[in-house]
Design an enzyme around this catalytic site. Structure first.
Site, PDB file in Angstrom:
ATOM      1  N   SER A 142     -63.093 -12.796  -9.349  1.00  0.00           N
ATOM      2  CA  SER A 142     -62.049 -11.808  -9.630  1.00  0.00           C
ATOM      3  C   SER A 142     -61.234 -12.224 -10.846  1.00  0.00           C
ATOM      4  CB  SER A 142     -61.144 -11.719  -8.403  1.00  0.00           C
ATOM      5  OG  SER A 142     -59.984 -10.998  -8.698  1.00  0.00           O
TER       6      SER A 142
ATOM      7  N   TYR B 158     -55.663 -15.380  -1.175  1.00  0.00           N
ATOM      8  CA  TYR B 158     -56.884 -14.653  -1.569  1.00  0.00           C
ATOM      9  C   TYR B 158     -57.371 -15.139  -2.945  1.00  0.00           C
ATOM     10  CZ  TYR B 158     -59.684 -11.066  -3.802  1.00  0.00           C
ATOM     11  OH  TYR B 158     -60.672 -10.428  -4.505  1.00  0.00           O
TER      12      TYR B 158
ATOM     13  N   LYS C  66     -60.892 -17.475  -4.367  1.00  0.00           N
ATOM     14  CA  LYS C  66     -61.837 -17.172  -5.452  1.00  0.00           C
ATOM     15  C   LYS C  66     -61.945 -18.365  -6.411  1.00  0.00           C
ATOM     16  CE  LYS C  66     -63.045 -13.145  -3.998  1.00  0.00           C
ATOM     17  NZ  LYS C  66     -64.363 -12.995  -3.392  1.00  0.00           N
TER      18      LYS C  66
HETATM   19  C1  WQD Z   1     -53.285  -1.599  -9.511  1.00  0.00           C
HETATM   20  C2  WQD Z   1     -51.974  -1.184 -10.170  1.00  0.00           C
HETATM   21  C3  WQD Z   1     -50.020  -1.777  -8.901  1.00  0.00           C
HETATM   22  C4  WQD Z   1     -50.778   0.918  -5.533  1.00  0.00           C
HETATM   23  C5  WQD Z   1     -55.898  -6.275  -6.551  1.00  0.00           C
HETATM   24  C6  WQD Z   1     -56.298  -7.724  -6.469  1.00  0.00           C
HETATM   25  C7  WQD Z   1     -57.569  -7.950  -7.218  1.00  0.00           C
HETATM   26  C8  WQD Z   1     -58.648  -7.064  -6.692  1.00  0.00           C
HETATM   27  C9  WQD Z   1     -58.211  -5.641  -6.684  1.00  0.00           C
HETATM   28  C10 WQD Z   1     -59.928  -7.176  -4.673  1.00  0.00           C
HETATM   29  C11 WQD Z   1     -50.897  -2.263 -10.047  1.00  0.00           C
HETATM   30  C12 WQD Z   1     -50.160  -0.278  -9.016  1.00  0.00           C
HETATM   31  C13 WQD Z   1     -50.867   0.218  -6.712  1.00  0.00           C
HETATM   32  C14 WQD Z   1     -49.754   1.912  -5.412  1.00  0.00           C
HETATM   33  C15 WQD Z   1     -49.032   1.411  -7.644  1.00  0.00           C
HETATM   34  N1  WQD Z   1     -58.977  -7.542  -5.383  1.00  0.00           N
HETATM   35  N2  WQD Z   1     -50.009   0.449  -7.758  1.00  0.00           N
HETATM   36  N3  WQD Z   1     -48.925   2.120  -6.478  1.00  0.00           N
HETATM   37  O1  WQD Z   1     -53.214  -5.470  -7.669  1.00  0.00           O
HETATM   38  O2  WQD Z   1     -54.457  -4.983  -9.829  1.00  0.00           O
HETATM   39  O3  WQD Z   1     -55.661  -5.950  -7.906  1.00  0.00           O
HETATM   40  O4  WQD Z   1     -56.953  -5.499  -6.045  1.00  0.00           O
HETATM   41  O5  WQD Z   1     -60.563  -6.981  -3.904  1.00  0.00           O
HETATM   42  O6  WQD Z   1     -57.948  -9.276  -7.089  1.00  0.00           O
HETATM   43  O7  WQD Z   1     -55.273  -8.529  -7.006  1.00  0.00           O
HETATM   44  O8  WQD Z   1     -54.965  -3.596  -7.807  1.00  0.00           O
HETATM   45  O9  WQD Z   1     -55.110  -1.244  -7.094  1.00  0.00           O
HETATM   46  O10 WQD Z   1     -53.510  -2.786  -5.884  1.00  0.00           O
HETATM   47  O11 WQD Z   1     -53.001  -2.081  -8.213  1.00  0.00           O
HETATM   48  O12 WQD Z   1     -48.248   1.628  -8.568  1.00  0.00           O
HETATM   49  O13 WQD Z   1     -49.596   2.552  -4.353  1.00  0.00           O
HETATM   50  O14 WQD Z   1     -51.461  -0.052  -9.474  1.00  0.00           O
HETATM   51  O15 WQD Z   1     -48.684  -2.176  -9.025  1.00  0.00           O
HETATM   52  O16 WQD Z   1     -50.160  -2.230 -11.234  1.00  0.00           O
HETATM   53  P1  WQD Z   1     -54.438  -5.033  -8.352  1.00  0.00           P
HETATM   54  P2  WQD Z   1     -54.170  -2.388  -7.151  1.00  0.00           P
END
Ligand code: WQD
Length: 340
Positions: free
Chosen positions: A125, A150, A154
């Site tokens: 990741s 988590y 990784k």
């Molecule tokens: C993306 C952006 C949020 C939800 C995480 C893990 C990574 C991978 C994928 C996997 C961010 C914003 C989100 C919401 C929002 N892991 N957001 N409102 O955090 O980049 O990655 O998941 O299995 O290792 O760290 O992904 O989709 O949660 O967020 O504004 O309701 O969307 O703040 O900027 P993230 P995400």
């Protein structure tokens, strides 16, 4: 082309990779404990590909079960190891669940096939980079102290793989550092199946659009980015699945030995507000959203340099944000009519 064990093969990325393996002429063998996946995904894979892969329901953290698997599947040529827990927030509350689920299976697999010439692809990741000092991040950018258990699993897994290869195991190993996988298969027969309230942006958006959630909350608009919301490198899950085939092919050629890591993204960053706008534009559906506070632990912005994957894996992402949004939406609509 050979038999490939796909652990976590009924999950989001795993199921798309199983389909691409079949398309490329491989024989995938699925292992999944169904802890965060649905057995009907096997039927869906069969509908798409016309092939029903062999399936073992096994908890890979049980060493004796992994040993039995080597007897049941003696002629596998490669392993793609997806099986893991992936909820960042949960990992802070239940770290031992994450160390057990994300480390024991890896060690058990590596021990069980140790000495056998095998190609091994690992799901890593971009979280290993934390908030990088320079963008885009390259594979040479430093791995930063993990922000969650988590993320730590990784990093530890990458070290386990590197050390195992260095010990003369006969393994070839490629760790793929995924950026943010989104979207769904073009048939809308497989996609992401979040359990409970989605933690990730795109499934939250599609559930809000279909009326399962009241509104999307944008986690912060006061970041140091052009529109103030966080930036990520979103990658279509089908492109990501194809990167695993490219990794297997490179290892099967004579041009690779040992251990290496590759960034798998598009090389472009999009903000949360841009994703919301892109969803509305490509689906014609208006989203109810509001700006909320920042989410703890979020990095401000990250996107990948993907030139190493282009030159060595001969792989690059082909699908854009429009396809990511429309396919995710088609999948949500399919699910609302055909609950799994
Ligand atoms: C993306 C952006 C949020 C939800 C995480 C893990 C990574 C991978 C994928 C996997 C961010 C914003 C989100 C919401 C929002 N892991 N957001 N409102 O955090 O980049 O990655 O998941 O299995 O290792 O760290 O992904 O989709 O949660 O967020 O504004 O309701 O969307 O703040 O900027 P993230 P995400």
């Amino acid at each position: 082309m050979g038999k490939i064990l796909v652990t976590g093969g009924l999950g989001f990325i795993g199921s798309h990779t199983v389909v691409e393996l079949i398309n490329a002429g491989y024989e995938p063998v699925i292992v999944d404990d169904l802890s965060n996946s649905n057995p009907q995904i096997l039927d869906q894979i069969e509908k798409i590909s016309g092939v029903r892969p062999a399936f073992h329901q096994i908890d890979l953290s049980e060493e004796n079960l992994v040993r039995k698997l080597t007897v049941a599947e003696p002629d596998i040529e490669g392993i793609i190891h997806f099986a893991a827990s992936k909820a960042v927030g949960e990992s802070v509350k239940l770290p031992l669940k994450y160390y057990r689920n994300n480390i024991y299976p890896l060690v058990n697999l590596l021990e069980a096939w140790y000495g056998t010439p095998l190609n091994f692809v690992f799901s890593s990741s971009c979280t290993v980079y934390g908030q990088p000092d320079e963008l885009p991040v390259t594979e040479k950018s430093p791995v930063k102290p993990a922000a969650s258990p988590y993320g730590n699993t990784k990093q530890i897994a990458e070290e386990i793989l590197r050390d195992t290869v260095a010990s003369g195991s006969n393994y070839k190993v490629i760790a793929l550092r995924y950026f943010n996988p989104v979207g769904a298969h073009e048939t809308a027969l497989i996609g992401e199946l979040p359990i409970g309230v989605p933690q990730n942006l795109v499934p939250y958006i599609t559930q809000a659009a279909i009326g399962k959630r009241e509104k999307v909350t944008v986690f912060g608009d006061d970041y140091n980015t052009p529109d103030g919301s966080c930036i990520r490198d979103y990658i279509h899950v089908v492109d990501l699945a194809k990167a695993h085939i490219a990794a297997l092919k490179l290892m099967q050629s004579n041009n690779f030995s040992g251990y290496d890591v590759f960034n798998i993204g598009t090389g472009k960053g999009n903000s949360v507000l841009e994703i919301i706008a892109a969803f509305e534009k490509s689906t014609g559906v208006k989203l109810n959203y509001e700006i909320g506070p920042r989410r703890e632990g979020d990095v401000e912005q990250v996107w990948g340099d993907v030139t190493k994957a282009a030159s060595q894996l001969q792989w690059k992402a082909e699908l854009g944000i429009d396809e990511m949004m429309s396919s995710a939406w088609n999948w949500e609509k399919y699910l609302s009519e055909n609950p799994l």
